[in-house]
Motif scaffolding. Structure first.
Motif, PDB file in Angstrom:
ATOM      1  N   MET A 184       5.895  -2.563   1.782  1.00  0.00           N
ATOM      2  CA  MET A 184       4.953  -3.690   1.843  1.00  0.00           C
ATOM      3  C   MET A 184       4.370  -3.969   0.464  1.00  0.00           C
ATOM      4  SD  MET A 184       1.550  -4.009   4.182  1.00  0.00           S
ATOM      5  CE  MET A 184       0.348  -3.642   2.933  1.00  0.00           C
ATOM      6  N   THR A 185       4.337  -5.201   0.071  1.00  0.00           N
ATOM      7  CA  THR A 185       3.743  -5.524  -1.224  1.00  0.00           C
ATOM      8  C   THR A 185       2.251  -5.746  -1.058  1.00  0.00           C
ATOM      9  OG1 THR A 185       4.017  -7.880  -0.964  1.00  0.00           O
ATOM     10  CG2 THR A 185       5.847  -6.698  -1.954  1.00  0.00           C
ATOM     11  N   THR A 222       0.426  -8.094  -1.907  1.00  0.00           N
ATOM     12  CA  THR A 222      -0.014  -9.444  -1.581  1.00  0.00           C
ATOM     13  C   THR A 222       0.194  -9.779  -0.108  1.00  0.00           C
ATOM     14  OG1 THR A 222       2.133 -10.128  -2.388  1.00  0.00           O
ATOM     15  CG2 THR A 222       0.254 -10.488  -3.844  1.00  0.00           C
ATOM     16  N   ASN A 223       0.777  -8.837   0.628  1.00  0.00           N
ATOM     17  CA  ASN A 223       1.125  -9.156   2.004  1.00  0.00           C
ATOM     18  C   ASN A 223      -0.057  -9.358   2.922  1.00  0.00           C
ATOM     19  OD1 ASN A 223       3.757  -9.351   1.806  1.00  0.00           O
ATOM     20  ND2 ASN A 223       4.282  -7.519   2.957  1.00  0.00           N
ATOM     21  N   THR A 224      -1.146  -8.723   2.607  1.00  0.00           N
ATOM     22  CA  THR A 224      -2.240  -8.722   3.569  1.00  0.00           C
ATOM     23  C   THR A 224      -3.486  -9.374   2.990  1.00  0.00           C
ATOM     24  OG1 THR A 224      -2.769  -6.535   2.774  1.00  0.00           O
ATOM     25  CG2 THR A 224      -1.486  -6.663   4.804  1.00  0.00           C
ATOM     26  N   ILE A 225      -3.273 -10.472   2.264  1.00  0.00           N
ATOM     27  CA  ILE A 225      -4.421 -11.162   1.687  1.00  0.00           C
ATOM     28  C   ILE A 225      -5.401 -11.504   2.804  1.00  0.00           C
ATOM     29  CG2 ILE A 225      -5.190 -13.261   0.541  1.00  0.00           C
ATOM     30  CD1 ILE A 225      -2.561 -13.259  -0.968  1.00  0.00           C
ATOM     31  N   ALA A 226      -6.570 -10.938   2.707  1.00  0.00           N
ATOM     32  CA  ALA A 226      -7.560 -11.133   3.764  1.00  0.00           C
ATOM     33  C   ALA A 226      -8.586 -12.166   3.330  1.00  0.00           C
ATOM     34  CB  ALA A 226      -8.263  -9.813   4.061  1.00  0.00           C
ATOM     35  N   PRO A 228      -4.919  -7.995  -2.208  1.00  0.00           N
ATOM     36  CA  PRO A 228      -5.283  -8.512  -0.890  1.00  0.00           C
ATOM     37  C   PRO A 228      -6.535  -9.395  -0.894  1.00  0.00           C
ATOM     38  CG  PRO A 228      -4.568  -6.261  -0.689  1.00  0.00           C
ATOM     39  CD  PRO A 228      -4.620  -6.556  -2.163  1.00  0.00           C
ATOM     40  N   THR A 229      -7.391  -9.284  -1.890  1.00  0.00           N
ATOM     41  CA  THR A 229      -8.617 -10.077  -1.852  1.00  0.00           C
ATOM     42  C   THR A 229      -8.727 -11.153  -2.911  1.00  0.00           C
ATOM     43  OG1 THR A 229      -9.675  -8.347  -3.138  1.00  0.00           O
ATOM     44  CG2 THR A 229     -10.056  -8.311  -0.763  1.00  0.00           C
TER      45      THR A 229
END
Lengths: 310, 457
Positions: free
Chosen positions: B1-2, B4-8, B95-96
């Motif tokens: 998983m990179t 940037t995958n879970t930009i919240a 992610p943020t």
């Protein structure tokens, strides 16, 4: 992890980020309209130039883009892209100027080393001829700094000398948003309004704004051969070599350009939202996955830019 | 998983331009001397945040080991010489937050490129090479001139977040903790003397990755966040909303087909420099001095509403007045509104002072030819070109020591104080109050080079 559930997580962040990118791009597009006498917008029908065109529509109002669109045609373009280019220009009521490398070859200003040589590199000759012909003083291009290293160093307003050359060591400082657009006769500017966008930003914006693209960008079946780790499309211009196996694969193009040096990637992505997810998960850059000509030398793009390439 | 995958979604979003805005992309620069490890630091940020893709990694790897510095030195002249010539812009996301890095060169001769990068930055990471510092007999350290120079430059340009990254501490082995304490002390003393507000001082090893992306708790006695974690929380530059409204006219759009001329037939486009604009505001037009009332305001994408500093706006006025590119629309407080203000909770911002043809400024000189008194340059203020004559060189500044020296010229890459006479008056506001109203560039009339950056005093 189920990748298909991801987009909702970055909607809020990405939209604000896209607003800022869009605002900067529109500011630059207006600056060109105001500061130059004879600008033109380089328009290939590709995704980056379609994003710029969308911003131009917002900047100037539909049907009111104050500069002509210019396309340098290698004669080796995918018909889906040139058809789409003509359709969009007509839809926008924009003036479209097409100048072709084949005309330069007929004039003798472009000579190929061998008939099968990529014409991509020769576009700079035809481009400089078009600049001369129309006396353009600013050419707006859709290049992004995330594409490759030489591009990462270039200013938004990039000065070119009377030979159309970029001088990386003598770039004008670019302070605040005070753009020095002063020119001597014969010189021009290349202007890059989407410098600060990444491939992901472009796809998120295409998705958000529902921008129509040539069908090549989405999944389709295509005959390809595997060559040096790339998928090479089998066309009249790029036939399979002896011993290569032709396969029909599900592919899409991440970038579209000259047929002889643009490769698709394997993909089932059918919408911009699918491609946003794929781009988030990609582990190879846009150029690494798709361009044969840039692989020859680390410095190939820098050299081409110095020679007047976009 | 990179990564940037879970930009919240951000924890809070208070709108673009707000002082607490951490949802906009953060533009930061890295500075420091040659070989302080800037390129390695950026390489580390990109690799550890998974922003580097496999083909790019393969391009810079020798026998499996990636040379982190090679991600940023993209020009062949740079690779030949092993130094960075020009600013390289790099992009990555966590992610943020999204980030834009301006990798500024360390060489003194490329100060112009550093100033270029700093002029649009929200934060600056000043690298300090722990292995290069000289230790005095009394146990104190002398900072390198480039550390002082770069800190002073970014502070002068009003980059709001300044972070000292003390690098290469891993090379000091057991002495690292004591060294970091002493270096921090020296940095604090210098910052206090120079009036620089420092956001943080972080011990680091860009090579090993300590405190860059992942925090290394307790290492060198430091318990704070990693550099990246800190950058994720820094606000972008605060919008200059507390200054009266000022708007440089970038482009005038004509409505050829409109028959209604009562509200004018033109939209004035530009970016709000300071303050806020809304329908009903009275503005004066500089330089003509005419006044008009704002009839309509739209944002950069033609959506109606009020627009604040830092954002694009299109403005129409209630009457036909002469306004062209380069003019300014400025807040004009009417006498009636003025008297109301005495009883208001939040008084209306006052109008700007008189325009002037005599200005004093700090200049960062970027041309290969020195600045000499008596020469006439082209100056750009907002979107307005005017001629500017250098009346007097007050002094040049030793930016290593902050001492002022008598001078007859300002050398390339030097900083000085000068007085200029302008062909036409401008509304001059100190750079400390407004980056847009307080800044100009000087352009050589012959070569058309961008020769100097002016920060009004």
């Amino acid at each position: 992890m189920n990748a298909m559930t991801e987009p909702t997580h970055f909607d809020r962040l990405s939209n604000q980020h896209l607003d800022a990118l869009e605002e900067e791009t529109i500011f630059i597009l207006r600056e060109v309209a105001a500061a130059f006498e004879r600008p033109a917008l380089l328009f290939s029908g590709g995704k980056d130039s379609l994003v710029m065109l969308k911003c131009a529509e917002k900047a100037f109002g539909v049907g009111r883009i104050p500069y002509p669109l210019l396309m340098i045609d290698t004669g080796h373009n995918f018909h889906e892209v040139t058809d789409f280019r003509d359709f969009r220009a007509k839809e926008l009521g924009a003036e479209l100027i097409v100048r072709s490398v084949e005309d330069s070859m007929a004039r003798g200003t472009v000579r190929l080393a061998h008939p099968g040589e990529s014409r991509n590199v020769h576009q700079s000759v035809t481009l400089l001829e078009a600049i001369d012909e129309f006396r353009f003083d600013a050419l707006i291009g859709g290049a992004r700094r995330d594409e490759e290293k030489a591009r990462a160093k270039e200013r938004i307003f990039s000065h070119r000398d009377s030979f159309g050359q970029w001088q990386p060591k003598a770039q004008r400082p670019e302070l605040w948003t005070l753009f020095n657009t002063r020119l001597q006769p014969g010189e021009h500017f290349r202007v890059f309004p989407i410098s600060n966008w990444t491939e992901l930003d472009v796809w998120q914006y295409i998705e958000r704004e529902k921008i129509a693209l040539p069908s090549l960008y989405y999944t389709h079946k295509r005959d390809v051969v595997e060559r040096k780790g790339l998928l090479v499309p089998v066309t009249d211009l790029t036939p399979a070599k002896e011993g290569e196996t032709i396969e029909s694969r599900d592919v899409r193009f991440r970038t579209v350009g000259d047929i002889t040096c643009t490769c698709p990637v394997e993909s089932l992505a059918a919408t911009a939202a699918d491609i946003v997810i794929e781009t988030l998960q990609a582990d190879v850059s846009e150029r690494g996955a798709t361009r044969m000509d840039d692989k020859t030398s680390e410095a190939s793009m820098e050299k081409r830019k110095k020679d007047g390439y976009f | 998983m990179t990564a940037t995958n879970t930009i919240a979604a951000p924890a809070h979003s208070t709108g673009a331009g707000s002082t607490n805005d951490t949802s906009s992309a953060l533009r930061f620069i890295t500075c420091g001397s040659v070989d302080d490890g800037k390129s390695t630091l950026i390489g580390r940020l990109l690799v550890d945040s998974k922003a580097v893709l496999q083909d790019q990694l393969a391009n810079v790897s020798k026998s499996g080991e990636a040379d982190l510095a090679l991600f940023t030195d993209g020009l062949s002249a740079e690779r030949e010489q092993g130094i960075t010539i020009d600013v390289a812009y790099r992009y990555f996301a966590t992610p943020t937050r999204k980030f834009i890095i301006g990798d500024a060169p360390g060489h003194e001769q490329y100060t112009r490129n550093m100033v270029t990068a700093a002029s649009s930055a929200h934060a600056a990471v000043v690298l300090v090479d722990a292995t290069k510092l000289k230790w005095n007999v009394d146990g104190l350290v002398d900072l390198l001139p480039q550390t002082r120079r770069h800190s002073l430059l970014v502070n002068l340009l009003r980059v709001p977040g300044i972070i000292f990254a003390v690098n290469k501490l891993d090379a000091l082995g057991d002495d690292a903790t004591a060294a970091f304490a002493k270096i921090s002390e020296a940095l604090q003393a210098f910052a206090k003397q120079a009036g620089i507000a420092v956001t943080a001082t972080i011990p680091m090893s860009a090579l090993k990755g300590h405190n860059v992306v992942e925090a290394t708790p307790g290492w060198c006695g430091y318990q704070g966040p990693s550099l990246l974690a800190l950058l994720e929380t820094l606000p972008v530059t605060a919008a200059e909303t507390d200054v009266p409204f000022a708007f440089p006219v970038q482009w005038v759009e004509k409505f050829h087909n409109s028959a209604d001329t009562s509200q004018g037939r033109r939209v004035f486009w530009g970016r709000v420099a300071t303050g806020t604009v809304q329908v009903g505001d009275t503005v004066s037009i500089h330089p003509s001095g005419q006044t008009a009332v704002v009839a309509q305001v739209v944002n950069h994408a033609r959506v109606p509403g009020s627009v604040t500093a830092g954002h694009g706006a299109g403005i129409t006025l209630d009457r036909e007045v002469d306004v062209s590119r380069g003019d300014w629309l400025l807040a004009q407080v009417t006498p009636a509104a003025d008297s109301d203000d005495e009883f208001a909770d939040t008084p209306k911002p006052r109008a700007f002072a008189e325009a002037t043809r005599e200005i004093k400024a700090t200049v960062a000189w970027m041309d290969d030819e020195p600045l000499v008194a008596g020469r006439v340059y082209l100056a750009l203020h907002g979107h307005r070109w005017i001629k500017a004559k250098v009346k007097r060189i007050v002094h040049s500044l030793d930016i290593n020591t902050l001492q002022e020296h008598d001078a007859t010229e300002i050398a390339p890459n030097a900083i000085g104080h000068i007085e200029l006479a302008l062909q036409e008056a401008i509304t001059a506001v100190p750079y400390a109050q407004s980056r847009v109203l307080g800044s100009l560039i000087l352009v050589d009339t012959a070569s058309h080079k961008t020769s100097g950056a002016l920060l009004l005093s």
